[in-house]
Design an enzyme around this catalytic site. Structure first.
Site, PDB file in Angstrom:
ATOM      1  CG  ASP A  66      -2.088   0.763   1.267  1.00  0.00           C
ATOM      2  OD1 ASP A  66      -2.710   0.835   0.201  1.00  0.00           O
ATOM      3  OD2 ASP A  66      -2.464   1.289   2.322  1.00  0.00           O
ATOM      4  CE1 TYR A  68       6.112   3.852   3.945  1.00  0.00           C
ATOM      5  CE2 TYR A  68       7.085   4.960   2.064  1.00  0.00           C
ATOM      6  CZ  TYR A  68       7.174   4.025   3.074  1.00  0.00           C
ATOM      7  OH  TYR A  68       8.310   3.287   3.218  1.00  0.00           O
ATOM      8  CG  PHE A  79       9.295  -0.805   0.917  1.00  0.00           C
ATOM      9  CD1 PHE A  79       8.962  -1.063   2.239  1.00  0.00           C
ATOM     10  CD2 PHE A  79       9.001  -1.783  -0.030  1.00  0.00           C
ATOM     11  CE1 PHE A  79       8.357  -2.250   2.617  1.00  0.00           C
ATOM     12  CE2 PHE A  79       8.399  -2.985   0.332  1.00  0.00           C
ATOM     13  CZ  PHE A  79       8.081  -3.222   1.655  1.00  0.00           C
ATOM     14  CG  HIS A 188       6.581  -6.299   5.886  1.00  0.00           C
ATOM     15  ND1 HIS A 188       6.886  -5.065   6.424  1.00  0.00           N
ATOM     16  CD2 HIS A 188       5.994  -6.054   4.688  1.00  0.00           C
ATOM     17  CE1 HIS A 188       6.508  -4.119   5.590  1.00  0.00           C
ATOM     18  NE2 HIS A 188       5.956  -4.692   4.529  1.00  0.00           N
TER      19      HIS A 188
END
Length: 224
Positions: A66, A68, A79, A188
């Protein structure tokens, strides 16, 4: 419907843009904006990952979930954050693993465009999100589109490294031909899970080793 997308990707994915689910995504985003909702990333950056990493140049795929959802963070690369924005915790942990794995200095900039320009497709499964509402666009159809992107890479390319971090990303493994590509899996990098196997995974050195073995230029992971 005209989608502003890098030409190679546009040709590769052209059938998707006329499908009902994609029409729904476009209509949904227009309705949300007309209702005064703030959507991230900004419209011109929704397909930023594809602009920086054409299909012909893809060597590595790092799959995020998703964008930010805080102001100024999302710019269309999983990221990654723009210059001048503090790296979020998951990205800090990625930098720590690169330092441990390769001995490189921990990055001060959270902008991963340098990776994208070398062939690292920084792909989020959802390409948009409502401000301050994580996962708010996860059911509007983006996952259908990005699943197709993964399948097209798997089919059209050889010797691509797929980094699948966390259960969500690992569920995409069924879309990838493991006989043609390298699949690397770990926990993760989130602070909630990084100690369960992301730290020490060695994915960055393993990626470069695989690329060299298959006649490709390794990635320069440094971000100083």
């Amino acid at each position: 419907m005209d989608v502003q997308l890098e030409q190679g990707w546009k040709e590769e994915l052209k059938e998707e843009f006329s499908k009902p689910y994609f029409t729904h995504i476009v209509q949904f985003l227009k309705q949300e904006k007309n209702a005064g909702k703030v959507i991230y990333p900004p419209g011109k950056q929704i397909f930023n990952a594809f602009e920086h990493t054409p299909l012909s140049k893809v060597k590595v795929v790092i799959l995020g979930q998703d964008p930010y959802h805080n102001q100024g963070q999302a710019h269309g690369l999983s990221f990654s954050v723009p210059e001048g924005i503090k790296p979020p915790p998951s990205l800090v942990n990625i930098f720590k693993e690169i330092h441990a794995d390769l001995g490189l200095p921990i990055g001060t900039s959270g902008n991963l465009t340098k990776w994208a320009d070398q062939g690292v497709l920084l792909l989020n499964a959802s390409l948009t999100v409502e401000a301050n509402q994580p996962m708010s666009h996860s059911k509007v159809g983006w996952h259908i589109f990005t699943d197709e992107v993964i399948k097209h890479i798997s089919s059209a390319k050889e010797h691509v490294v797929f980094m699948l971090w966390g259960r969500f990303a690992q569920n995409k493994e069924i879309l990838i031909d493991a006989a043609k590509h390298k699949i690397l899996k770990s926990a993760h990098p989130s602070p909630l899970s990084a100690h369960n196997g992301f730290f020490g995974c060695g994915h960055f050195s393993k990626t470069n080793e695989y690329l060299r073995e298959n006649g490709q230029q390794p990635i320069d992971w440094s971000l100083t």
